[in-house]
Design an enzyme around this catalytic site. Structure first.
Site, PDB file in Angstrom:
ATOM      1  N   CYS A   1       6.777   4.657  -1.481  1.00 55.70           N
ATOM      2  CA  CYS A   1       5.839   3.794  -1.420  1.00 55.70           C
ATOM      3  C   CYS A   1       5.672   3.828   0.256  1.00 55.70           C
ATOM      4  O   CYS A   1       5.588   4.917   0.755  1.00 55.70           O
ATOM      5  CB  CYS A   1       6.664   2.293  -1.815  1.00 55.70           C
ATOM      6  SG  CYS A   1       8.296   2.005  -1.031  1.00 55.70           S
TER       7      CYS A   1
ATOM      8  N   ARG B   1      -4.056   1.387   1.217  1.00 53.72           N
ATOM      9  CA  ARG B   1      -3.348   2.195   1.991  1.00 53.72           C
ATOM     10  C   ARG B   1      -3.471   3.432   1.547  1.00 53.72           C
ATOM     11  O   ARG B   1      -3.195   4.355   2.178  1.00 53.72           O
ATOM     12  CB  ARG B   1      -1.821   1.611   2.098  1.00 53.72           C
ATOM     13  CG  ARG B   1      -1.854   0.294   2.982  1.00 53.72           C
ATOM     14  CD  ARG B   1      -0.473  -0.394   3.052  1.00 53.72           C
ATOM     15  NE  ARG B   1       0.325   0.431   3.746  1.00 53.72           N
ATOM     16  CZ  ARG B   1       1.848   0.358   3.907  1.00 53.72           C
ATOM     17  NH1 ARG B   1       2.521  -0.291   3.210  1.00 53.72           N
ATOM     18  NH2 ARG B   1       2.496   1.067   4.596  1.00 53.72           N
TER      19      ARG B   1
END
Length: 282
Positions: free
Chosen positions: A237, A180
């Site tokens: 995050c 990601r």
């Protein structure tokens, strides 16, 4: 004050003269609902068995505000968070232990929120419910009302601009999975990639296979190899949950760190903000 507590230590404290308030924060980041499958139900898991005396707290409803431009898990309304904590029996002078199903992310979110709002004695059960070997209970407790009054600002919080600046002046860590960060996949947010200048540091690499944190010296070595030595450190995050777990890992290592709570879900929702892809921070 340690940031984590082992299951044997918790069992001893729970049986002692000053037992901690226990908060059950079972939650999972799940794509099941989008695929038409039932979503994870933390409250049902809690009802089926929990640590004796533990109170369930809903991460989505009580540890986060409504999703929107501030991200998928923006910070909750502070006054409402205080009411939730008091209903759970949390007082300013009472120790608190939070746990989840074992991943540690949800428990770390509660730990971080309590620390940010000024609670001085909160720890995470290392390894979560999976580490607990004692009996479980299905009894729903009714704790006496606590007196905790949240006062935000006890630990540092980053917004998007501060995170961008820290990526240039200090060390900004991206706690998501490496693919990601690199922008190879993005199953949830508008676009893949990372904040320019941020370094990839998946939070999954902070724990052993059993879900317990690596020893403090190993964590310190890991973070120092990433540049966390003599500089300000920040973490983000996807939505401020696994990032809280990385802040917790840094605390175990003795390294203070700030959290960008809006994280990638907030950053990527603004098309004017730059996006970097690939393994290079820039």
């Amino acid at each position: 004050m340690n940031a984590i507590i082992s299951a044997p230590e918790l069992a001893a404290e729970a049986a002692g003269p000053r037992p901690p308030v226990l908060l059950d924060i079972r939650w999972q980041l799940s794509l099941a609902k989008a695929a038409g499958a039932p979503a994870f139900d933390g409250r049902a898991e809690y009802a089926a068995g929990h640590l004796p005396g533990a109170v369930f707290v809903d991460l989505d409803a009580e540890l986060a505000g409504p999703p929107g431009s501030g991200g998928r898990h923006p910070l909750p309304d502070v006054a409402e968070f205080g009411r939730v904590m008091r209903r759970a029996g949390v007082s300013a002078g009472t120790p608190v232990v939070v746990y989840d199903g074992g991943q540690g992310w949800a428990a770390a979110r509660a730990w971080w929120l309590l620390r940010w709002t000024g609670h001085r004695n909160v720890r995470v059960l290392d390894g979560g419910l999976a580490a607990w070997t004692g009996e479980l209970s299905t009894e729903i407790p009714a704790p006496a009302e606590g007196d905790f009054r949240p006062e935000p600002g006890a630990v540092k919080l980053l917004d998007a601009d501060a995170a961008a600046a820290l990526a240039r002046s200090g060390l900004l860590l991206d706690a998501r999975a490496g693919e990601r960060y690199r922008g190879e996949v993005e199953p949830i947010d508008r676009v893949g990639g990372h904040i320019p200048g941020a370094h990839s540091a998946p939070t999954t690499e902070n724990v052993a296979p059993d879900g317990r944190f690596l020893p403090a010296d190993e964590l310190a070595a890991r973070f120092k190899s990433l540049g966390a030595s003599g500089t300000e450190v920040g973490v983000y995050c996807g939505s401020g949950v696994s990032g809280a777990h990385e802040v917790l890992a840094l605390a175990v290592a003795g390294i203070p760190a700030a959290l960008y709570a809006g994280s990638w879900s907030e950053w990527s929702s603004d098309e004017s903000r730059p996006v970097a892809t690939g393994p290079d921070p820039q």
